[in-house]
Design an enzyme around this catalytic site. Sequence first.
Site, short mmCIF file in Angstrom:
data_model
loop_
_atom_site.label_atom_id
_atom_site.label_comp_id
_atom_site.label_asym_id
_atom_site.label_seq_id
_atom_site.Cartn_x
_atom_site.Cartn_y
_atom_site.Cartn_z
N TYR A 116 2.85 10.32 -0.67
CA TYR A 116 3.73 9.87 0.41
C TYR A 116 5.19 10.19 0.12
O TYR A 116 5.70 9.87 -0.93
CB TYR A 116 3.60 8.36 0.62
CG TYR A 116 2.29 7.87 1.17
CD1 TYR A 116 1.39 8.74 1.78
CD2 TYR A 116 1.93 6.54 1.06
CE1 TYR A 116 0.18 8.27 2.28
CE2 TYR A 116 0.73 6.07 1.57
CZ TYR A 116 -0.14 6.94 2.17
OH TYR A 116 -1.34 6.47 2.66
N ASP B 77 0.83 -1.20 0.00
CA ASP B 77 0.00 0.00 0.00
C ASP B 77 0.87 1.25 0.00
O ASP B 77 1.72 1.41 0.87
CB ASP B 77 -0.90 0.01 1.24
CG ASP B 77 -1.85 1.20 1.25
OD1 ASP B 77 -2.94 1.10 0.68
OD2 ASP B 77 -1.47 2.25 1.82
#
Length: 317
Positions: free
Chosen positions: A51, A46
């Site tokens: 990010y 994931d």
Amino acid sequence: MKRVQLGEHTVSQVSLGCMLMGTLTDQPTSARILDAYLDAGGDFLDTADCYAWWTGPQARGGESEAALGELLKGKRDKVFLATKVSAAITDLDAARKAPSAEPYYEGASAEVIRRGIDGSLKRLQTDHVDLYYIHVDDMTTPLEETLQTLDEIVRAGKVRYIGWSNVWTWRLEQMRALCRENGWTVPIVVQQQYSYLKPRTGARNVAGPEMIEWLRHNPDVTLAAYSPILSGVYEGRTDKEGMYKQYDGPETETRLATVAKIAQELGVTRSQVVLAWLQQQSQVVPIIGPRTWEHYEAYAPAFDLELAPEHLALLDQ
């Protein structure tokens, strides 16, 4: 490691959250964690295109995907790869100073999704992702536009399945109705914060009682549960006040005591008990997010931890 059905595939019931890879988790440690997870039978990774922009002044988002792109060379066919779109930041300087970055999320318009998937594929060094989420539900872009564009990239072979994260239950039902009416790809995964403690109040990012009941009536949808150990709350950590207060309710002390009792009997940590409890639910996939090798080692015993019927009965009282 247990496996669960997701669409026409099976995936490991524990997903590896790769959020900090490429920033706070260096490449050698990331590689060590990934290899150990794969060796343990895991395959569900994931990440997201944003990010992890908040981890330092040089971070901009995309670092996790870029790190995975390198780490997965020669291993891409061994994993079920998920990433996300809609929460990349349009103004990093402003977002870093604001109390909430949400006003600076790029959203889920057709243009963002088309550009977003191509950027993710390039960083991940792959021709498709297995699961593509709307990271934070966009209430301003028409839902029809978002769903139609997601269907478009599925038909183009860039994405296998779609999912939604940080979303209200009523929106999920609305999506399914629109998809049925128009023949579009239906979301099969919802990613929310979910754990053993009960949240005090409903929130868009938390799977509360209403969503859990909705899932029972929609067995074709899987709940990917992020923050399953609530940043150390089960081990006594209360310094993250926002997290702790969200779950500090009338049942909290009783539930914490129950987890502690079972952990002592089994000789494991309380967080491991919670992860094992989550895996008793076939529709739930807890996402672990180790920053360090020591964090991973603390998670790993829970992969195959079995709770006895009497323990489950006690937890479910």
